[in-house]
Design a protein around this motif. Sequence first.
Motif, PDB file in Angstrom:
ATOM      1  N   LYS A   1      10.115   2.351   7.403  1.00  0.00           N
ATOM      2  CA  LYS A   1      11.279   2.254   6.517  1.00  0.00           C
ATOM      3  C   LYS A   1      11.110   1.175   5.460  1.00  0.00           C
ATOM      4  N   LYS A   2      10.528   0.047   5.849  1.00  0.00           N
ATOM      5  CA  LYS A   2      10.364  -1.060   4.905  1.00  0.00           C
ATOM      6  C   LYS A   2       9.068  -0.965   4.117  1.00  0.00           C
ATOM      7  N   GLY A   3       8.320   0.122   4.337  1.00  0.00           N
ATOM      8  CA  GLY A   3       7.058   0.281   3.623  1.00  0.00           C
ATOM      9  C   GLY A   3       5.946  -0.601   4.147  1.00  0.00           C
ATOM     10  N   LYS A   4       6.119  -1.164   5.334  1.00  0.00           N
ATOM     11  CA  LYS A   4       5.098  -2.010   5.940  1.00  0.00           C
ATOM     12  C   LYS A   4       5.374  -2.120   7.436  1.00  0.00           C
ATOM     13  N   GLY A   5       4.332  -2.423   8.198  1.00  0.00           N
ATOM     14  CA  GLY A   5       4.523  -2.620   9.626  1.00  0.00           C
ATOM     15  C   GLY A   5       3.415  -1.987  10.454  1.00  0.00           C
ATOM     16  N   THR A   6       3.540  -2.134  11.762  1.00  0.00           N
ATOM     17  CA  THR A   6       2.560  -1.578  12.697  1.00  0.00           C
ATOM     18  C   THR A   6       3.308  -0.971  13.887  1.00  0.00           C
ATOM     19  N   ARG A   7       2.843   0.186  14.319  1.00  0.00           N
ATOM     20  CA  ARG A   7       3.445   0.873  15.466  1.00  0.00           C
ATOM     21  C   ARG A   7       2.318   1.232  16.441  1.00  0.00           C
TER      22      ARG A   7
ATOM     23  N   GLU B   1       0.841  -1.201   0.000  1.00  0.00           N
ATOM     24  CA  GLU B   1       0.000   0.000   0.000  1.00  0.00           C
ATOM     25  C   GLU B   1       0.880   1.257   0.000  1.00  0.00           C
ATOM     26  N   MET B   2       0.404   2.322  -0.663  1.00  0.00           N
ATOM     27  CA  MET B   2       1.155   3.575  -0.722  1.00  0.00           C
ATOM     28  C   MET B   2       0.920   4.437   0.519  1.00  0.00           C
ATOM     29  N   PHE B   3      -0.263   4.316   1.117  1.00  0.00           N
ATOM     30  CA  PHE B   3      -0.630   5.183   2.218  1.00  0.00           C
ATOM     31  C   PHE B   3      -0.600   4.421   3.552  1.00  0.00           C
ATOM     32  N   SER B   4      -0.476   5.215   4.602  1.00  0.00           N
ATOM     33  CA  SER B   4      -0.513   4.669   5.956  1.00  0.00           C
ATOM     34  C   SER B   4      -1.819   5.063   6.639  1.00  0.00           C
ATOM     35  N   SER B   5      -2.092   4.414   7.766  1.00  0.00           N
ATOM     36  CA  SER B   5      -3.309   4.708   8.532  1.00  0.00           C
ATOM     37  C   SER B   5      -2.947   5.009   9.981  1.00  0.00           C
ATOM     38  N   ARG B   6      -3.805   5.833  10.606  1.00  0.00           N
ATOM     39  CA  ARG B   6      -3.569   6.170  12.008  1.00  0.00           C
ATOM     40  C   ARG B   6      -4.903   6.347  12.722  1.00  0.00           C
ATOM     41  N   LEU B   7      -4.990   5.837  13.935  1.00  0.00           N
ATOM     42  CA  LEU B   7      -6.142   6.124  14.788  1.00  0.00           C
ATOM     43  C   LEU B   7      -5.650   6.293  16.219  1.00  0.00           C
ATOM     44  N   THR B   8      -6.340   7.133  16.984  1.00  0.00           N
ATOM     45  CA  THR B   8      -5.983   7.413  18.372  1.00  0.00           C
ATOM     46  C   THR B   8      -7.198   7.172  19.257  1.00  0.00           C
ATOM     47  N   ILE B   9      -6.961   6.462  20.351  1.00  0.00           N
ATOM     48  CA  ILE B   9      -8.035   6.187  21.307  1.00  0.00           C
ATOM     49  C   ILE B   9      -7.602   6.653  22.688  1.00  0.00           C
ATOM     50  N   ASP B  10      -8.353   7.590  23.235  1.00  0.00           N
ATOM     51  CA  ASP B  10      -8.224   7.928  24.648  1.00  0.00           C
ATOM     52  C   ASP B  10      -9.365   7.194  25.347  1.00  0.00           C
ATOM     53  N   TRP B  11      -9.022   6.161  26.085  1.00  0.00           N
ATOM     54  CA  TRP B  11     -10.040   5.255  26.596  1.00  0.00           C
ATOM     55  C   TRP B  11     -11.090   5.977  27.446  1.00  0.00           C
TER      56      TRP B  11
ATOM     57  N   GLU C   1     -17.513   5.624  18.466  1.00  0.00           N
ATOM     58  CA  GLU C   1     -16.916   5.913  17.159  1.00  0.00           C
ATOM     59  C   GLU C   1     -15.459   6.322  17.333  1.00  0.00           C
ATOM     60  N   VAL C   2     -14.634   5.882  16.385  1.00  0.00           N
ATOM     61  CA  VAL C   2     -13.211   6.201  16.388  1.00  0.00           C
ATOM     62  C   VAL C   2     -12.844   6.776  15.030  1.00  0.00           C
ATOM     63  N   ALA C   3     -12.093   7.867  15.017  1.00  0.00           N
ATOM     64  CA  ALA C   3     -11.676   8.507  13.762  1.00  0.00           C
ATOM     65  C   ALA C   3     -10.455   7.795  13.198  1.00  0.00           C
ATOM     66  N   LEU C   4     -10.521   7.390  11.947  1.00  0.00           N
ATOM     67  CA  LEU C   4      -9.424   6.704  11.264  1.00  0.00           C
ATOM     68  C   LEU C   4      -8.867   7.608  10.167  1.00  0.00           C
ATOM     69  N   GLU C   5      -7.589   7.964  10.290  1.00  0.00           N
ATOM     70  CA  GLU C   5      -6.951   8.849   9.308  1.00  0.00           C
ATOM     71  C   GLU C   5      -6.244   8.033   8.228  1.00  0.00           C
ATOM     72  N   THR C   6      -6.259   8.552   7.027  1.00  0.00           N
ATOM     73  CA  THR C   6      -5.432   8.010   5.950  1.00  0.00           C
ATOM     74  C   THR C   6      -4.330   9.026   5.675  1.00  0.00           C
ATOM     75  N   ILE C   7      -3.090   8.592   5.757  1.00  0.00           N
ATOM     76  CA  ILE C   7      -1.939   9.495   5.667  1.00  0.00           C
ATOM     77  C   ILE C   7      -1.185   9.225   4.372  1.00  0.00           C
ATOM     78  N   ALA C   8      -0.952  10.284   3.628  1.00  0.00           N
ATOM     79  CA  ALA C   8      -0.291  10.145   2.314  1.00  0.00           C
ATOM     80  C   ALA C   8       1.219  10.103   2.468  1.00  0.00           C
ATOM     81  N   ASP C   9       1.684   9.389   3.428  1.00  0.00           N
ATOM     82  CA  ASP C   9       3.122   9.226   3.671  1.00  0.00           C
ATOM     83  C   ASP C   9       3.392   7.791   4.084  1.00  0.00           C
ATOM     84  N   GLN C  10       4.629   7.375   3.826  1.00  0.00           N
ATOM     85  CA  GLN C  10       5.049   6.073   4.328  1.00  0.00           C
ATOM     86  C   GLN C  10       5.683   6.284   5.700  1.00  0.00           C
ATOM     87  N   LEU C  11       5.099   5.683   6.726  1.00  0.00           N
ATOM     88  CA  LEU C  11       5.575   5.866   8.096  1.00  0.00           C
ATOM     89  C   LEU C  11       6.596   4.815   8.520  1.00  0.00           C
TER      90      LEU C  11
END
Length: 721
Positions: free
Chosen positions: A165-171, A129-139, A153-163
């Motif tokens: 180094k290997k172009g894949k993964g989860t943080r 995938e070219m884009f990354s995703s991000r969501l934040t939860i304050d419980w 409901e939780v807001a899910l962002e689509t980020i037009a950047d590779q977050l």
Amino acid sequence: MSTQTSTHNIKAKSHILSLLGDELIGSDSLAIFELVKNAYDADAEEVIVEFINLNQSNQQIIIEDDGHGMTNKIIQDVWLTIGTDFKRGKNRKESKKFNRVSFGNKGVGRLAVHKLAKKITLETQAEGEMFSSRLTIDWAELIASKEYIQDLEVALETIADQLFKKGKGTRIILDKLTTKKWTKKALKDLVRKIDNIKNPFSPNPNFNIKIKANDFHQEWISEVTKSNDILKDSLYQFGFKIKVSDNAKETFAKFLWRYSFNPPSQTGISKRTARNTDSVNLHIGELYKDLDGEEEYNRYLRNKDLIDIGIIKGKFYVFNQNSILLKMDFGGQINAVKQFIKDNSGVKIFRDNIRVYNYGEPYDDWLGLDLDKIQRAGDHFGKKVTIGAIELNLKLSNDGLIEKTNREGFIDNIPFNRFQLLVKEVFNFFEREAGNDKDSVEAFLEQTRPVKKIGFGETIKELESKIKDKNLEKELAPLLIRVDKDYTEMRDIMVNSGMTGLNLGVAFHEVDREIRFINADLNSNNVDIEEVKDKVRNLIQILESLSPILRQNKSSLSSAKKVVEIAKKRNSNRFNFHKIVFSSPVLTEENEDFSFKVPTNLLISAISNIIDNAIYWTRTQSDFVKNVGEQYKPAIYIGTDLFTFEGPSIIIADNGPGFSSEPEYLTQPFKTKKEGGMGLGLYFADLVMNMIGGKLLFPDNSDLEIPKVYNGACIALVFPK
């Protein structure tokens, strides 16, 4: 009569997320395990657990992997769906790259992060995938936003950047950590448990866990011993494999094993190895009689007994912690070796080289090794000297050995009962094989043990004789008569009261200790009569203060600072005499004070006993150092620690040689390595702490935030909250 029926939806309040997060997972290490396990399932080759700005307001924990990541659809349909069957049942499949069978099958693992932090940020990029995703939860904010869980409901962002180094993964970034104060011990324990997620005996070259910190806490992390080189020098070693017979026509399973006896060459005892030449049947006697019944059970392990269990492999390493043997093998590294054994003792279970909790944890003894040792000490290896690993195949065992939802062991079913009984039987086989070798070691050690002096040492009668020789009868006789009366009465009560007298023995020990101090003064060339009088009066005071042991003692409100101050005054003359540097940050208010309601006299006596031991052993260390021409100043430290243990504690440490025995031995009555000692000092201190609902512990000095010079004995008196 007519009836009406209506249907209604079952609803869950949003607060259930908080309950599940707190109650589902029992510890921080298990919470991180859930996240690491997800990385394994995602074909990650490396997981990095990083601690950021610990003990500051902006502290974080970041868990990052280089797995295949998640698309927005996976996040919506799987990650945000509690109880999903994405990895369960017919959906369970092997991973594409490393053919890993997925560990996650409950669909609730992501809630584990609530145990660690109140705020979570998820960043991920799916492979390809070219884009990354991000969501934040304050419980707290999320739970408060809607009444029912289905409305959250939780807001899910689509980020037009590779977050990544290997172009894949989860943080996963964890903020607002539930642990506000990270002590050295707490961090090292967590690091040790994270590192133990992997099987240290059979490393997986395609899966690595890296642990680091961005500041000085990296030094604490580096102190955790990871080397398995120590294992190769263990005294007894045993490896085995149990498998279904390769021949489909055969009924019985096969058992392969190898044993090694590895005594130090200095003992003169011959090394020995033994193994079966070919896989053989395993005789198990009536092991499965209760499970299979009188008619069905077999005295040999059958192929069908391994259904839903699969192949079992294992390794056991057993040590003898006698200092003589350890010194022969490890030289000056005895303390490091003992700490390694303590940190890693127990028998752990791994499936596909990933840890199954809580087997092998300090509080877990799933094979009952310590119970066997208590019942017949000479015949069994205890848990505390055994480091072991049992290896299972996830694919073959998953249907029978089912993990509990809270990740704290397997469900107690028939396959688990078979598995547990079988592993225990193999361990018993190992013990029998090592029997003669254990006898050889014991015979060697018997030759090295010194003859111990037994008894109470100098008595009142000997004191009277010395006083007479010094012409001090007039000054001291009246005081000594009173001491003699009370001393003799206490001795007679102890002797005549059997086991009940054991508690009175600690009182006797207090008196005996003071008499030895008086003796030392009388043996000097220039006797200070006033000082001797003071000590005899002090002895009478101690006799009076010990009366709570003979009758019910009343508790009084006091504080750590107050009792330490009194203990210091009681021992100040001895500190001066032995030129001991005494340091107490609680008295200088560098350490925080705390209050308690306890029998103060007993607590002060307990601390004085520990100080007595510290003076003896720092003096011993001083004598040793003088012989090798080095500089040394004996030193004793008494401070407080409000965070490391279950309750506030008083820490007493010295720079002597440290303990060479196990804690269980140290707190037993009449066990001592002091020449002429009674072996009741630590027993008394432990008795007092138990009486007030606290604990006497023997922590590792390096786990506490105390000056490094205090690298000898260390004791924590932990008080109830």
